[in-house]
Design a protein around this motif. Sequence first.
Motif, PDB file in Angstrom:
ATOM      1  N   SER A  46      86.418  32.283  48.534  1.00  0.00           N
ATOM      2  CA  SER A  46      85.792  31.884  48.513  1.00  0.00           C
ATOM      3  C   SER A  46      84.095  32.209  48.172  1.00  0.00           C
ATOM      4  N   VAL A  47      84.129  32.646  49.633  1.00  0.00           N
ATOM      5  CA  VAL A  47      82.291  32.538  49.310  1.00  0.00           C
ATOM      6  C   VAL A  47      81.818  33.778  48.567  1.00  0.00           C
ATOM      7  N   PRO A  48      82.246  34.248  48.094  1.00  0.00           N
ATOM      8  CA  PRO A  48      81.455  34.803  46.997  1.00  0.00           C
ATOM      9  C   PRO A  48      81.562  34.426  45.603  1.00  0.00           C
ATOM     10  N   ARG A  65      71.158  23.513  42.781  1.00  0.00           N
ATOM     11  CA  ARG A  65      71.535  21.921  42.609  1.00  0.00           C
ATOM     12  C   ARG A  65      72.689  21.714  42.688  1.00  0.00           C
ATOM     13  N   LEU A  66      73.181  22.113  42.248  1.00  0.00           N
ATOM     14  CA  LEU A  66      74.780  21.528  42.387  1.00  0.00           C
ATOM     15  C   LEU A  66      75.626  21.772  44.598  1.00  0.00           C
ATOM     16  N   TRP A  67      74.103  21.996  45.285  1.00  0.00           N
ATOM     17  CA  TRP A  67      74.560  21.422  46.400  1.00  0.00           C
ATOM     18  C   TRP A  67      75.208  20.366  46.731  1.00  0.00           C
ATOM     19  N   ILE A  68      74.687  19.150  45.897  1.00  0.00           N
ATOM     20  CA  ILE A  68      74.703  18.471  46.159  1.00  0.00           C
ATOM     21  C   ILE A  68      76.408  17.868  46.082  1.00  0.00           C
ATOM     22  N   LEU A  69      76.670  18.769  44.829  1.00  0.00           N
ATOM     23  CA  LEU A  69      78.551  18.401  44.761  1.00  0.00           C
ATOM     24  C   LEU A  69      79.086  19.613  46.035  1.00  0.00           C
ATOM     25  N   ALA A  70      79.412  20.040  46.308  1.00  0.00           N
ATOM     26  CA  ALA A  70      79.734  20.378  47.809  1.00  0.00           C
ATOM     27  C   ALA A  70      79.529  19.852  48.426  1.00  0.00           C
ATOM     28  N   PHE A  71      77.580  19.399  48.999  1.00  0.00           N
ATOM     29  CA  PHE A  71      78.427  18.649  50.543  1.00  0.00           C
ATOM     30  C   PHE A  71      79.025  17.232  50.237  1.00  0.00           C
ATOM     31  N   SER A  72      78.741  16.260  49.111  1.00  0.00           N
ATOM     32  CA  SER A  72      79.802  15.199  48.785  1.00  0.00           C
ATOM     33  C   SER A  72      81.164  15.410  49.087  1.00  0.00           C
ATOM     34  N   GLY A  73      81.745  16.713  48.428  1.00  0.00           N
ATOM     35  CA  GLY A  73      83.221  17.229  48.956  1.00  0.00           C
ATOM     36  C   GLY A  73      83.177  16.687  50.092  1.00  0.00           C
ATOM     37  N   LEU A  74      82.733  17.601  51.036  1.00  0.00           N
ATOM     38  CA  LEU A  74      82.759  18.043  52.025  1.00  0.00           C
ATOM     39  C   LEU A  74      82.922  16.996  52.742  1.00  0.00           C
ATOM     40  N   ALA A  75      81.910  16.007  52.931  1.00  0.00           N
ATOM     41  CA  ALA A  75      82.134  14.958  52.867  1.00  0.00           C
ATOM     42  C   ALA A  75      82.945  14.036  53.129  1.00  0.00           C
ATOM     43  N   PHE A  76      83.805  13.983  51.622  1.00  0.00           N
ATOM     44  CA  PHE A  76      84.197  12.253  51.504  1.00  0.00           C
ATOM     45  C   PHE A  76      86.474  13.017  51.443  1.00  0.00           C
ATOM     46  N   PHE A  77      86.004  14.153  50.573  1.00  0.00           N
ATOM     47  CA  PHE A  77      87.370  14.818  50.489  1.00  0.00           C
ATOM     48  C   PHE A  77      88.370  14.824  51.764  1.00  0.00           C
ATOM     49  N   PHE A  89      88.138  23.954  49.897  1.00  0.00           N
ATOM     50  CA  PHE A  89      87.905  23.308  48.146  1.00  0.00           C
ATOM     51  C   PHE A  89      87.537  22.686  48.015  1.00  0.00           C
ATOM     52  N   ALA A  90      87.111  21.603  48.871  1.00  0.00           N
ATOM     53  CA  ALA A  90      85.646  20.660  48.616  1.00  0.00           C
ATOM     54  C   ALA A  90      83.992  20.828  48.135  1.00  0.00           C
ATOM     55  N   ILE A  91      83.932  22.054  49.159  1.00  0.00           N
ATOM     56  CA  ILE A  91      82.756  22.867  48.911  1.00  0.00           C
ATOM     57  C   ILE A  91      82.631  23.388  46.987  1.00  0.00           C
ATOM     58  N   LEU A  92      83.710  24.691  46.413  1.00  0.00           N
ATOM     59  CA  LEU A  92      84.176  25.348  45.762  1.00  0.00           C
ATOM     60  C   LEU A  92      84.557  24.675  44.543  1.00  0.00           C
ATOM     61  N   VAL A 129      82.878  24.826  40.995  1.00  0.00           N
ATOM     62  CA  VAL A 129      83.342  25.544  39.964  1.00  0.00           C
ATOM     63  C   VAL A 129      83.335  25.285  37.997  1.00  0.00           C
ATOM     64  N   MET A 130      83.890  23.625  38.095  1.00  0.00           N
ATOM     65  CA  MET A 130      83.865  22.834  37.433  1.00  0.00           C
ATOM     66  C   MET A 130      82.869  21.812  36.713  1.00  0.00           C
ATOM     67  N   ALA A 131      81.567  21.343  37.776  1.00  0.00           N
ATOM     68  CA  ALA A 131      80.469  20.981  37.110  1.00  0.00           C
ATOM     69  C   ALA A 131      79.573  22.345  36.515  1.00  0.00           C
ATOM     70  N   SER A 132      79.292  23.365  36.940  1.00  0.00           N
ATOM     71  CA  SER A 132      79.517  25.138  36.015  1.00  0.00           C
ATOM     72  C   SER A 132      79.995  25.558  34.971  1.00  0.00           C
ATOM     73  N   ALA A 133      81.489  24.972  34.512  1.00  0.00           N
ATOM     74  CA  ALA A 133      81.895  25.283  33.947  1.00  0.00           C
ATOM     75  C   ALA A 133      81.905  24.776  32.312  1.00  0.00           C
ATOM     76  N   LEU A 134      81.366  22.906  33.227  1.00  0.00           N
ATOM     77  CA  LEU A 134      81.631  22.202  32.235  1.00  0.00           C
ATOM     78  C   LEU A 134      80.117  21.219  31.946  1.00  0.00           C
ATOM     79  N   GLU A 135      78.917  22.540  32.054  1.00  0.00           N
ATOM     80  CA  GLU A 135      77.600  21.952  32.557  1.00  0.00           C
ATOM     81  C   GLU A 135      77.228  20.533  32.825  1.00  0.00           C
ATOM     82  N   VAL A 136      77.886  19.710  32.925  1.00  0.00           N
ATOM     83  CA  VAL A 136      77.504  18.627  34.598  1.00  0.00           C
ATOM     84  C   VAL A 136      76.000  19.120  34.683  1.00  0.00           C
ATOM     85  N   GLU A 137      75.707  18.218  34.288  1.00  0.00           N
ATOM     86  CA  GLU A 137      74.023  17.660  34.980  1.00  0.00           C
ATOM     87  C   GLU A 137      73.661  16.569  35.899  1.00  0.00           C
TER      88      GLU A 137
END
Length: 238
Positions: free
Chosen positions: A139-141, A152-164, A210-213, A217-225
């Motif tokens: 998952s790292v690469p 900027r998507l580090w925000i989702l990675a961090f909150s995923g880790l914190a809550f999931f 999983f919570a970090i990655l 992936v989804m935000a990138s694929a769906l062009e979430v801003e």
Amino acid sequence: MSNMLTSHPYIFSILPLFTVVCVILFRGRRRQLTRVALYSGLACLPCSLLALTDREYWRPARLGGGPIGVEDLLFTFTTGAVVWLCSAWPYRRDLRMPSHLPASRVAKRILLWGLPSEALQAALWLAGLDYMSAMLLASVPLLTVLLVRRPRLWILAFSGLAFFVPAHFAGFKLAFATLPDLVLQWNKQGPWAAGFLGVPAGELAWAAAFAILWPVVMASALEVEFRAAGAAAASSGL
């Protein structure tokens, strides 16, 4: 019914959460948030095939007795949806997704990014690395590439880790308390079998990766801003 609870605890451990998630997805008021969560769950379904490689980690009793079952589909869909809800909920007012994004484009992106990771995981596994370690390393690469592409998507990675991860841990504690035979499904002599506060360490390691990655992936694929205000609030800890 009691015999089924004893002989097939896996299916009964995931059914209640699957039901709750379906209610949230189809009745929730935040349609932008729940729509992406639905896509996230559906996009995660092919990950069910990884059950074919994890038999040294655990051997759950599945309906039908096969190496993969409906339980794996329910689990991957549910966790795919929940991880997005956990990571995006703090920013639910600030998420923006294109209203007309072709499904074929999204699928191509996920395949383009996912297949090399799955191939790397399979190669590491075939080379002798255990299933969980291979998954974590593979998952790292992909995470690195996606965050370099959109930092900027580090925000989702961090909150995923914190809550999931806490939610996943709490879910296991509840499942083990109500279905005592569930814990017997894990190979206690296998890698990552050591317990942490009563939960297999492998489950927490998987949940963290999983919570970090996956939200990235989804935000990138769906062009979430994100709106600028939401990103600023997140970075300031508000």
